[in-house]
Design an enzyme around this catalytic site. Structure first.
Site, mmCIF file in Angstrom:
data_model
loop_
_atom_site.group_PDB
_atom_site.id
_atom_site.type_symbol
_atom_site.label_atom_id
_atom_site.label_comp_id
_atom_site.label_asym_id
_atom_site.label_seq_id
_atom_site.Cartn_x
_atom_site.Cartn_y
_atom_site.Cartn_z
ATOM 1 N N HIS A 10 -9.915 14.139 11.553
ATOM 2 C CA HIS A 10 -10.269 13.646 10.215
ATOM 3 C C HIS A 10 -11.783 13.583 9.991
ATOM 4 O O HIS A 10 -12.291 14.064 8.992
ATOM 5 C CB HIS A 10 -9.699 12.242 9.978
ATOM 6 C CG HIS A 10 -8.200 12.165 10.088
ATOM 7 N ND1 HIS A 10 -7.368 13.182 9.711
ATOM 8 C CD2 HIS A 10 -7.382 11.172 10.528
ATOM 9 C CE1 HIS A 10 -6.110 12.826 9.918
ATOM 10 N NE2 HIS A 10 -6.092 11.609 10.416
ATOM 11 N N ASP A 47 -4.000 18.168 8.302
ATOM 12 C CA ASP A 47 -4.906 17.033 8.485
ATOM 13 C C ASP A 47 -4.869 16.317 7.144
ATOM 14 O O ASP A 47 -5.426 16.814 6.161
ATOM 15 C CB ASP A 47 -6.323 17.530 8.796
ATOM 16 C CG ASP A 47 -7.269 16.369 9.034
ATOM 17 O OD1 ASP A 47 -7.286 15.434 8.201
ATOM 18 O OD2 ASP A 47 -7.989 16.378 10.045
ATOM 19 N N HIS A 48 -4.152 15.206 7.090
ATOM 20 C CA HIS A 48 -3.851 14.662 5.761
ATOM 21 C C HIS A 48 -5.099 14.218 5.003
ATOM 22 O O HIS A 48 -5.061 14.043 3.799
ATOM 23 C CB HIS A 48 -2.783 13.570 5.833
ATOM 24 C CG HIS A 48 -3.265 12.225 6.294
ATOM 25 N ND1 HIS A 48 -3.477 11.929 7.613
ATOM 26 C CD2 HIS A 48 -3.566 11.106 5.609
ATOM 27 C CE1 HIS A 48 -3.885 10.680 7.714
ATOM 28 N NE2 HIS A 48 -3.953 10.145 6.513
HETATM 29 C C1 BG6 Z 1 -3.590 9.080 11.227
HETATM 30 C C2 BG6 Z 1 -3.847 8.410 12.533
HETATM 31 O O1 BG6 Z 1 -3.842 10.463 11.337
HETATM 32 O O2 BG6 Z 1 -4.428 8.534 10.237
HETATM 33 C C3 BG6 Z 1 -3.621 6.916 12.411
HETATM 34 O O3 BG6 Z 1 -2.980 8.943 13.518
HETATM 35 C C4 BG6 Z 1 -4.418 6.351 11.263
HETATM 36 O O4 BG6 Z 1 -3.953 6.254 13.615
HETATM 37 C C5 BG6 Z 1 -4.199 7.164 9.993
HETATM 38 O O5 BG6 Z 1 -4.003 5.001 11.062
HETATM 39 C C6 BG6 Z 1 -5.156 6.730 8.905
HETATM 40 O O6 BG6 Z 1 -4.798 7.373 7.704
HETATM 41 P P1 BG6 Z 1 -5.182 6.744 6.293
HETATM 42 O O7 BG6 Z 1 -4.724 7.773 5.311
HETATM 43 O O8 BG6 Z 1 -4.443 5.441 6.183
HETATM 44 O O9 BG6 Z 1 -6.669 6.566 6.306
#
Ligand code: BG6
Length: 492
Positions: A248, A185-186
């Site tokens: 997230h 989960d980045h």
């Molecule tokens: C991803 C989603 O996990 O996170 C995307 O699949 C989303 O839809 C993205 O745009 C958002 O990541 P960040 O790091 O740009 O907030």
């Protein structure tokens, strides 16, 4: 999956089981990065981030190169055949691969990558649709690539419901032990997200008041200006709940709400997070209508440019009722948080890109002055990383005029000489190092689905079209009502 595995397997097998990196897009080519540039890893990221979609690819390159330099391991990244990104071999000629050192003069993987201990550390990152996880894992096993120390990285969402998540966890678990499964989960790789733990558990200041007696409500907003881009076919089946909130936002909620872990290690941290997820009050029956809002963007303007409605985007059904926005009032049934609403909202095509957590404290017990606002702690994850505390102060001059002022900590300035790591870069290196602290454990994912599933079911059984909101705004009016009913407001 046939296409996918056909594309992936030869590369993996070519090295006799040695590690291969299959990079997800041609971002690095467009960014003009020179592979042999010794300063490659120390370059500022700003330049790469300009490439939007290729951010992940850039991070992966950094990881791969770092891993190669330190001899620690290399990744394979299997992408959706129909997705925007695909395997390295589709984009790279043999010469390019050779120039990068991924192939030797004979077109084989360099011999030094083929030692048994290196094979053992192969990590395969599946940034694919979840229904491909199972066949890929099975193929990895039959190709002899799921050996003793092989690791598998699964991109979220893990499934599209509790049942499908259970099935995936079961089938991946039949091939890889839990200790070698990394559910990514980045958001957990973002600096400020980890800073939340530092803020709470390395400072004596906040913890005593971090509870229902002192906190009025918590808001978590993840707003994007992007639409669905070229991910329509995936997104239209997922929607904001499965794409963002189930993972997230719930992870952010866990970090705000969890008890202090005994140690900062994978099991201790994840034990605490899972307790929070298990304590989430179920949202069922009529509560689904009362405590959740779904929205879908219509035509509007972002940054002065006209943008089209969701249902006109590429690969989206014209009558799609997928939500591109969701707001939920969550509650945690435990001693620390009883009665404190956690308002979560996320959406695409909103007014600005902004991810933040706002802790609103209760008012002082007895107000002496004519004007008083409550204290607020604002933890900003994006676009800039900062933590600020809103306090009341006296405005200069006669009388006692109070105004809110901010105590600001800009984390980028505070650590300006240190290169900030891309979230994926950090996390993928953790995989190489075998550290799963910042990855979701099986029971966490399942607990999150256990809470989300009844909401999805409620939407389905009491069908109501998502509320429209014009692109470039803060989401549908009903999301404002959700929080205003309790006397609060979303922070603008
Ligand atoms: C991803 C989603 O996990 O996170 C995307 O699949 C989303 O839809 C993205 O745009 C958002 O990541 P960040 O790091 O740009 O907030």
């Amino acid at each position: 999956h046939v296409v996918l595995t056909r594309a992936l397997m030869p590369l993996l097998v070519a090295g006799g089981g040695a590690r291969v990196v299959s990079v997800s897009s041609i971002g690095h080519l467009r960014a003009g990065i020179q592979w042999d540039d010794p300063n490659y890893l120390t370059r500022p990221y700003d330049r790469w981030e300009a490439y939007g979609q290729s951010k992940t690819a850039c991070a992966l390159f950094a990881v791969a190169l770092n891993a190669r330099q330190s001899g620690r391991g290399v990744f394979a990244n299997a992408m959706n055949p129909g997705g925007s990104m695909t395997g390295l071999q589709r984009y790279m000629s043999q010469d390019e691969l050779r120039a990068m050192g991924w192939l030797d003069a004979d077109g084989k993987l360099p011999a030094h990558w083929r030692t048994p201990e290196q094979c053992a550390a192969t990590s395969v990152w599946l940034a694919t649709a979840p229904d491909l996880f199972e066949p890929i894992a099975a193929n990895l096993e039959s190709a002899g690539l799921a050996g003793d120390d092989a690791r598998i990285v699964l991109e979220k969402p893990i499934g599209h419901s509790l049942d499908s998540a259970l099935e995936i966890n079961e089938s991946i678990g039949a091939v890889f032990p839990e200790s070698r499964i990394y559910r990514i989960d980045h958001y957990l790789g973002k600096e400020t997200v980890q800073n939340l733990m530092a803020l709470r558990f390395a400072n004596a200041l906040f913890e005593p008041i971090w509870r229902a007696g002192h906190i009025d409500n918590v808001q978590i907003t993840v707003a994007e200006t992007l639409g669905v881009e070229n991910r329509g076919s995936y997104y239209d089946n997922a929607g904001a709940m499965r794409d963002m909130l189930q993972n997230h936002l719930l992870q952010l909620l866990c970090l705000v709400a969890m008890e202090a872990p005994v140690r900062f290690d994978a099991e201790s941290v994840r034990n605490e997070k899972v307790k929070v997820l298990e304590a989430l009050k179920p949202i069922t029956g009529n509560d689904v209508q009362d405590k959740t809002v779904r929205g879908q963007y219509g035509a509007g303007q972002i940054g002065g440019h006209d943008v089209q409605a969701y249902y006109f985007e590429k690969n989206i059904d014209n009558d799609s009722d997928t939500e591109t926005f969701v707001a939920v009032k969550a509650e945690i049934d435990n001693w620390r948080w009883a009665g404190v609403p956690f308002y979560l909202r996320t959406g695409k095509r909103m007014a600005s890109k902004r991810s933040e957590i706002i802790i609103t404290f209760k008012p002082v017990p007895h107000m002496l002055f004519s004007k008083g606002e409550t204290n607020r702690l604002v933890i900003r994850l994006q676009p800039e990383e900062s933590i600020s505390l809103q306090l009341m102060a006296k405005a200069p001059g006669k009388g006692m005029q109070l105004e809110p002022v901010e105590l600001d900590l800009n984390l980028v300035h505070a650590f300006s000489s240190t290169r900030r790591w891309e979230a994926y870069e950090r996390l993928l290196l953790d995989v190489i190092e075998g550290d799963s602290t910042l990855f979701m454990r099986r029971d966490e994912v399942e607990a999150a689905w256990r809470w989300v599933d009844p909401i999805l079911r409620g939407w389905h059984s009491h069908y109501r079209k998502p509320r429209p909101y014009p692109a470039g705004t803060d989401g549908p009016e009903q999301a404002h009502q959700l929080i205003e009913r309790q006397g609060s407001r979303w922070r603008q």
